[in-house]
Scaffold this motif. Structure first.
Motif, PDB file in Angstrom:
ATOM      1  N   GLN A 159      -2.200   0.076  -1.108  1.00  0.00           N
ATOM      2  CA  GLN A 159      -1.347  -0.416  -2.180  1.00  0.00           C
ATOM      3  C   GLN A 159       0.023  -0.821  -1.651  1.00  0.00           C
ATOM      4  O   GLN A 159       0.557  -1.883  -1.998  1.00  0.00           O
ATOM      5  CB  GLN A 159      -1.181   0.658  -3.255  1.00  0.00           C
ATOM      6  CG  GLN A 159      -0.316   0.221  -4.430  1.00  0.00           C
ATOM      7  CD  GLN A 159      -0.284   1.272  -5.525  1.00  0.00           C
ATOM      8  OE1 GLN A 159      -1.188   2.085  -5.646  1.00  0.00           O
ATOM      9  NE2 GLN A 159       0.783   1.268  -6.305  1.00  0.00           N
ATOM     10  N   GLU A 160       0.591   0.012  -0.785  1.00  0.00           N
ATOM     11  CA  GLU A 160       1.903  -0.298  -0.197  1.00  0.00           C
ATOM     12  C   GLU A 160       1.841  -1.593   0.605  1.00  0.00           C
ATOM     13  O   GLU A 160       2.752  -2.436   0.515  1.00  0.00           O
ATOM     14  CB  GLU A 160       2.354   0.847   0.707  1.00  0.00           C
ATOM     15  CG  GLU A 160       2.705   2.122  -0.034  1.00  0.00           C
ATOM     16  CD  GLU A 160       2.952   3.290   0.905  1.00  0.00           C
ATOM     17  OE1 GLU A 160       3.469   4.306   0.448  1.00  0.00           O
ATOM     18  OE2 GLU A 160       2.594   3.181   2.107  1.00  0.00           O
ATOM     19  N   LEU A 161       0.767  -1.767   1.369  1.00  0.00           N
ATOM     20  CA  LEU A 161       0.636  -2.949   2.222  1.00  0.00           C
ATOM     21  C   LEU A 161       0.464  -4.211   1.391  1.00  0.00           C
ATOM     22  O   LEU A 161       1.124  -5.238   1.644  1.00  0.00           O
ATOM     23  CB  LEU A 161      -0.558  -2.770   3.161  1.00  0.00           C
ATOM     24  CG  LEU A 161      -0.745  -3.825   4.251  1.00  0.00           C
ATOM     25  CD1 LEU A 161       0.417  -3.793   5.224  1.00  0.00           C
ATOM     26  CD2 LEU A 161      -2.046  -3.573   5.002  1.00  0.00           C
ATOM     27  N   LEU A 162      -0.400  -4.163   0.380  1.00  0.00           N
ATOM     28  CA  LEU A 162      -0.681  -5.346  -0.424  1.00  0.00           C
ATOM     29  C   LEU A 162       0.486  -5.734  -1.326  1.00  0.00           C
ATOM     30  O   LEU A 162       0.633  -6.903  -1.682  1.00  0.00           O
ATOM     31  CB  LEU A 162      -1.941  -5.123  -1.262  1.00  0.00           C
ATOM     32  CG  LEU A 162      -3.258  -5.034  -0.482  1.00  0.00           C
ATOM     33  CD1 LEU A 162      -4.403  -4.686  -1.425  1.00  0.00           C
ATOM     34  CD2 LEU A 162      -3.557  -6.347   0.247  1.00  0.00           C
ATOM     35  N   GLN A 163       1.313  -4.765  -1.675  1.00  0.00           N
ATOM     36  CA  GLN A 163       2.416  -5.055  -2.586  1.00  0.00           C
ATOM     37  C   GLN A 163       3.724  -5.361  -1.864  1.00  0.00           C
ATOM     38  O   GLN A 163       4.772  -5.478  -2.497  1.00  0.00           O
ATOM     39  CB  GLN A 163       2.597  -3.890  -3.560  1.00  0.00           C
ATOM     40  CG  GLN A 163       1.432  -3.758  -4.541  1.00  0.00           C
ATOM     41  CD  GLN A 163       1.633  -2.682  -5.576  1.00  0.00           C
ATOM     42  OE1 GLN A 163       2.462  -1.797  -5.429  1.00  0.00           O
ATOM     43  NE2 GLN A 163       0.848  -2.736  -6.652  1.00  0.00           N
ATOM     44  N   GLU A 167       3.824  -7.785  -6.691  1.00  0.00           N
ATOM     45  CA  GLU A 167       2.794  -7.060  -7.421  1.00  0.00           C
ATOM     46  C   GLU A 167       1.430  -7.760  -7.319  1.00  0.00           C
ATOM     47  O   GLU A 167       1.341  -8.981  -7.407  1.00  0.00           O
ATOM     48  CB  GLU A 167       3.186  -6.956  -8.901  1.00  0.00           C
ATOM     49  CG  GLU A 167       4.350  -6.006  -9.161  1.00  0.00           C
ATOM     50  CD  GLU A 167       4.008  -4.564  -8.858  1.00  0.00           C
ATOM     51  OE1 GLU A 167       2.878  -4.151  -9.161  1.00  0.00           O
ATOM     52  OE2 GLU A 167       4.866  -3.860  -8.293  1.00  0.00           O
ATOM     53  N   VAL A 168       0.407  -6.967  -7.111  1.00  0.00           N
ATOM     54  CA  VAL A 168      -0.963  -7.474  -7.116  1.00  0.00           C
ATOM     55  C   VAL A 168      -1.817  -6.531  -7.949  1.00  0.00           C
ATOM     56  O   VAL A 168      -1.488  -5.353  -8.121  1.00  0.00           O
ATOM     57  CB  VAL A 168      -1.540  -7.594  -5.690  1.00  0.00           C
ATOM     58  CG1 VAL A 168      -0.826  -8.644  -4.880  1.00  0.00           C
ATOM     59  CG2 VAL A 168      -1.504  -6.244  -4.974  1.00  0.00           C
ATOM     60  N   VAL A 192      -9.012  -7.114  -5.267  1.00  0.00           N
ATOM     61  CA  VAL A 192      -7.702  -7.640  -5.643  1.00  0.00           C
ATOM     62  C   VAL A 192      -7.934  -8.967  -6.345  1.00  0.00           C
ATOM     63  O   VAL A 192      -8.483  -9.902  -5.751  1.00  0.00           O
ATOM     64  CB  VAL A 192      -6.785  -7.836  -4.420  1.00  0.00           C
ATOM     65  CG1 VAL A 192      -5.460  -8.470  -4.829  1.00  0.00           C
ATOM     66  CG2 VAL A 192      -6.538  -6.506  -3.723  1.00  0.00           C
ATOM     67  N   ASP A 193      -7.551  -9.010  -7.607  1.00  0.00           N
ATOM     68  CA  ASP A 193      -7.782 -10.220  -8.403  1.00  0.00           C
ATOM     69  C   ASP A 193      -9.246 -10.664  -8.323  1.00  0.00           C
ATOM     70  O   ASP A 193      -9.559 -11.832  -8.108  1.00  0.00           O
ATOM     71  CB  ASP A 193      -6.849 -11.348  -7.946  1.00  0.00           C
ATOM     72  CG  ASP A 193      -5.383 -10.986  -8.155  1.00  0.00           C
ATOM     73  OD1 ASP A 193      -5.093 -10.275  -9.141  1.00  0.00           O
ATOM     74  OD2 ASP A 193      -4.558 -11.373  -7.326  1.00  0.00           O
ATOM     75  N   GLU A 194     -10.139  -9.691  -8.452  1.00  0.00           N
ATOM     76  CA  GLU A 194     -11.599  -9.890  -8.464  1.00  0.00           C
ATOM     77  C   GLU A 194     -12.188 -10.289  -7.109  1.00  0.00           C
ATOM     78  O   GLU A 194     -13.378 -10.579  -7.005  1.00  0.00           O
ATOM     79  CB  GLU A 194     -12.004 -10.927  -9.523  1.00  0.00           C
ATOM     80  CG  GLU A 194     -11.589 -10.550 -10.935  1.00  0.00           C
ATOM     81  CD  GLU A 194     -12.078  -9.159 -11.329  1.00  0.00           C
ATOM     82  OE1 GLU A 194     -13.202  -8.790 -10.967  1.00  0.00           O
ATOM     83  OE2 GLU A 194     -11.306  -8.440 -11.999  1.00  0.00           O
ATOM     84  N   ILE A 195     -11.377 -10.313  -6.068  1.00  0.00           N
ATOM     85  CA  ILE A 195     -11.887 -10.587  -4.718  1.00  0.00           C
ATOM     86  C   ILE A 195     -12.095  -9.253  -4.001  1.00  0.00           C
ATOM     87  O   ILE A 195     -11.155  -8.471  -3.843  1.00  0.00           O
ATOM     88  CB  ILE A 195     -10.911 -11.465  -3.916  1.00  0.00           C
ATOM     89  CG1 ILE A 195     -10.716 -12.817  -4.608  1.00  0.00           C
ATOM     90  CG2 ILE A 195     -11.414 -11.658  -2.482  1.00  0.00           C
ATOM     91  CD1 ILE A 195      -9.657 -13.681  -3.968  1.00  0.00           C
ATOM     92  N   THR A 196     -13.323  -8.975  -3.580  1.00  0.00           N
ATOM     93  CA  THR A 196     -13.628  -7.709  -2.924  1.00  0.00           C
ATOM     94  C   THR A 196     -12.933  -7.635  -1.561  1.00  0.00           C
ATOM     95  O   THR A 196     -13.085  -8.522  -0.723  1.00  0.00           O
ATOM     96  CB  THR A 196     -15.149  -7.545  -2.732  1.00  0.00           C
ATOM     97  OG1 THR A 196     -15.778  -7.533  -4.020  1.00  0.00           O
ATOM     98  CG2 THR A 196     -15.469  -6.238  -2.013  1.00  0.00           C
ATOM     99  N   MET A 197     -12.177  -6.577  -1.359  1.00  0.00           N
ATOM    100  CA  MET A 197     -11.444  -6.376  -0.107  1.00  0.00           C
ATOM    101  C   MET A 197     -12.134  -5.373   0.817  1.00  0.00           C
ATOM    102  O   MET A 197     -11.984  -5.433   2.031  1.00  0.00           O
ATOM    103  CB  MET A 197     -10.026  -5.874  -0.415  1.00  0.00           C
ATOM    104  CG  MET A 197      -9.205  -6.804  -1.289  1.00  0.00           C
ATOM    105  SD  MET A 197      -8.731  -8.312  -0.407  1.00  0.00           S
ATOM    106  CE  MET A 197      -7.600  -7.658   0.802  1.00  0.00           C
TER     107      MET A 197
END
Length: 228
Positions: A159-163, A167-168, A192-197
């Protein structure tokens, strides 16, 4: 010379001193060696000892399960837990600058010092002494890891890395579960936004989500390396 918390006296006092010498201090002292090489050796000794312990205690667990359990034991948070038991912050040699910025309480610094002390004892007294030290002071961590009572917080790190860039929308989905109630395995994905990570599995929903986050972090790290 000895660490009071360990009650072990070293024949070669220089080895223990080196194990407790941070690079910031060594760089200011002519001819003094830091604990970095000992840390490298200590990591390998710790890995082997824990691997053997899990092989003996792992029961019917698969290689993959044991590998994940080992990662919960041989990791920075667990090493830091042992460092606190040993009160290593009291003994570590630091530069004034490193000490002023909280080095005596820094998790990564103290975790590295635990590995260095293990290596120092190995060089001073051999494999059996190092194994005794590890098994005594990691015993509770081993037990908790085998009982699925330890989960690394990969979710927070992801979460820290993606944000970092704003905000995502991160969410976790339980894809499926299988097996009997007493031995159920859960499969999750992080998107993330319906894309599987990333995808992960575990013996609990929480563990499978952490594994999905770990998978996502590994893929992100690989992507960054490829784009450099």
């Amino acid at each position: 010379m000895k660490l009071n918390e360990l009650g072990i006296r070293f024949s070669n006092e220089k080895l223990l001193t080196q194990a407790l010498t941070h690079s910031s201090y060594a760089n200011q002292q002519q001819g003094m060696e830091s604990n970095e090489k000992l840390e490298f050796l200590g990591d390998a000794i710790l890995q082997l000892c824990i691997t053997r312990a899990l092989y003996e205690r792992g029961g019917s667990r698969s290689e993959g399960e044991l590998t994940k359990i080992r990662a919960l034991i041989v990791c920075e948070p667990s090493l830091y837990e042992v460092a606190q038991k040993w009160n290593l912050g009291r003994y570590i040699l630091l530069s004034h600058g490193e000490e002023a910025t909280g080095g005596r309480k820094r998790q990564s610094l103290l975790a590295d010092a635990v590995e260095a002390v293990i290596a120092a004892l190995y060089l001073d007294q051999g494999t059996e002494a190092a194994d005794r030290l590890i098994l005594e002071h990691f015993e509770d961590i081993i037990r908790r890891a085998l009982n699925h009572e330890i989960v690394l917080d990969y979710k927070t790190r992801l979460q820290e890395l993606l944000q970092e860039s704003g905000e995502v929308n991160i969410h976790y989905d339980l894809v499926k579960f299988e097996g009997p109630a007493h031995r159920r395995k859960f499969f999750s994905r992080v998107a993330v936004d319906e894309i599987t990570m990333g995808r992960g599995e575990g013996m609990s929903k929480k563990e499978s989500e952490q594994e999905a986050a770990r998978d996502a972090l590994s893929k992100l790290a690989l992507h960054r390396e490829e784009t450099l």
